[in-house]
Write an enzyme that holds these catalytic residues in place. Structure first.
Site, short mmCIF file in Angstrom:
data_model
loop_
_atom_site.label_atom_id
_atom_site.label_comp_id
_atom_site.label_asym_id
_atom_site.label_seq_id
_atom_site.Cartn_x
_atom_site.Cartn_y
_atom_site.Cartn_z
N TRP A 162 61.56 5.73 103.82
CA TRP A 162 62.25 4.87 104.79
C TRP A 162 61.39 4.65 106.02
O TRP A 162 61.41 3.56 106.62
CB TRP A 162 63.63 5.44 105.13
N LYS A 208 76.92 6.92 104.34
CA LYS A 208 76.71 8.34 104.01
C LYS A 208 77.83 9.16 104.63
O LYS A 208 78.74 9.59 103.95
CB LYS A 208 75.37 8.86 104.53
N ASP A 242 66.18 6.23 113.12
CA ASP A 242 66.98 5.90 111.94
C ASP A 242 67.69 7.20 111.55
O ASP A 242 67.05 8.13 111.05
CB ASP A 242 66.05 5.41 110.82
C1 LIG Z 1 67.22 7.23 106.01
C2 LIG Z 1 67.54 5.88 105.44
N1 LIG Z 1 67.12 4.78 106.07
C3 LIG Z 1 67.37 3.56 105.58
C4 LIG Z 1 68.05 3.37 104.40
C5 LIG Z 1 68.32 1.97 103.90
O1 LIG Z 1 69.63 1.65 104.19
P1 LIG Z 1 70.30 0.28 103.76
O2 LIG Z 1 70.35 0.24 102.28
O3 LIG Z 1 71.65 0.36 104.41
O4 LIG Z 1 69.48 -0.82 104.33
C6 LIG Z 1 68.52 4.49 103.70
C7 LIG Z 1 69.27 4.32 102.44
O5 LIG Z 1 69.56 5.23 101.73
C8 LIG Z 1 68.25 5.77 104.24
O6 LIG Z 1 68.66 6.87 103.59
#
Ligand SMILES: Cc1ncc(COP(=O)(O)O)c(C=O)c1O
Length: 362
Positions: A101, A197, A173
């Site tokens: 991520w 989550k 994030d």
């Molecule tokens: C730490 C983290 N950041 C970003 C994301 C991406 O999120 P989204 O699918 O809501 O864009 C996730 C998805 O699991 C994640 O765990």
């Protein structure tokens, strides 16, 4: 019959929050319609919106300098929107690389401006097994902001202390550990987390933002992408995902009713200690790749002696009523997500299943 849900997200939600939604589904507070059929500018929805913000403010102890925003597009959209707002032309932002991520966030920032890697714990095989130590951070004192991922959902690592950025605004994030523990909000200029989550269903993203930082953001981008637009309009500039925010309200009300973030943190610590304990006791059979001081309380990853055994473990667990245990496709192995809705007793059920499985296959 509800299963024991260890999904990484969307993930299990607390039963009382779902039951409340079920009971109110067709007729919200005697209004003769569902909350999702109400105008986002009507009194009924307004009360839900206001209560969700108030609950989050109370649970986290959000100071007056900061505010709650409800946004859409998931965390992935914030990967782009953060630099669009906070990375002025010619300036540079620092990124702390701890997983997939963070990589995605960096890629988007590079499309907007200058993004620098200020720490990177990627191993030679492309995997991440720990978060950086304070002395490994090579921070640029003139960076527009520092970006980090507090919990790495795929690799099962988590920051256990907030890095000292020496006054440079910190953007986080927190998608997979937001509300899993108390938080000192004032250390952060901008926190964002997809709801799916610990907070609610997918479709809404919650941000906790330093109001002044947001209002200083770039004005030369379309209005809909400016965080200031959400800030100036109480997240009601356009139609928000009302039903998702309603469910977030239910989850927050549940969190408050069980004793707030201190209680949630105590449960999460107990759950992860139970699970890591089981892994460590059978370390010849279950292998945890993550460095101990970086182990996540939210996503616990481990491997069995072979991929074939990983698969058998997942299918035997499913037969025993436990789902969502397969590791992320890029990491393999097993991943157990221990978000707030997972109970201590459910983790004990998993641990006893693991002990039996290790005896039978070890
Ligand atoms: C730490 C983290 N950041 C970003 C994301 C991406 O999120 P989204 O699918 O809501 O864009 C996730 C998805 O699991 C994640 O765990």
């Amino acid at each position: 019959m509800r299963v024991i849900n260890f999904n990484a997200g969307p993930a299990g939600l607390p039963l009382p929050a779902l039951e409340r939604a079920r009971d109110e589904f067709l007729d919200f507070q005697g209004s003769g319609m569902s909350v999702m059929e109400h105008s986002h500018r009507g009194n009924e929805y307004d009360a839900v919106h206001t209560e969700a913000i108030a609950l989050l403010t109370e649970l986290l102890g959000i100071p007056g300098s900061h505010e709650v925003l409800f946004l859409t597009g998931g965390a992935s959209q914030q990967f782009a929107q953060v630099p669009m707002n906070f990375l002025p032309a010619g300036a540079s932002a620092d990124y702390l690389m701890t997983g997939v991520w963070s990589e995605k966030a960096l890629e988007e920032a590079k499309l907007v401006g200058i993004a620098r890697i200020a720490a990177d714990t990627r191993d030679a095989d492309g995997r991440y097994r720990r978060v950086p130590r304070e002395e490994e951070l090579q921070l640029d004192p003139s960076a527009a902001y520092v970006h980090l991922t507090t919990n790495n959902t795929i690799y099962g690592t988590q920051w256990h202390q907030v890095p000292d950025t020496r006054g440079v605004p910190l953007v986080a994030d927190m998608s997979s550990d937001f509300l899993g523990r108390p938080l000192d909000v004032k250390h952060f200029s901008f926190i964002y987390a997809g709801a799916q989550k610990n907070l609610g269903p997918s479709g809404v993203l919650v941000a906790v933002a330093d109001r002044a930082f947001v209002r200083r953001g770039r004005q030369d981008i379309p209005k809909i992408f400016r965080y200031a637009t959400a800030s100036e309009n109480n997240s009601l500039y356009n139609t928000p995902p009302t039903f998702a925010i309603y469910l977030v309200r239910n989850v927050l009300a549940w969190m408050k009713s069980v004793g707030g973030l201190k209680q949630i943190q105590a449960w999460n610590a107990e759950k992860s200690a139970l699970l890591y304990g089981a892994i460590d006791r059978a370390s010849g059979f279950y292998r945890a790749p993550v460095a101990r001081d970086s182990r996540s309380d939210m996503n616990v990853v481990f491997q069995l002696p072979s991929e074939a055994l990983d698969d058998r473990f997942v299918s035997a667990a499913k037969q025993a009523g436990m789902v969502g245990l397969k590791g992320h496709r890029s990491a393999g192995g097993i991943r157990v997500s221990l978000y707030n809705a997972v109970t201590v007793s459910q983790v004990k059920t998993l641990v006893s299943f693991m002990e039996t499985f290790a005896r039978e296959h070890g």
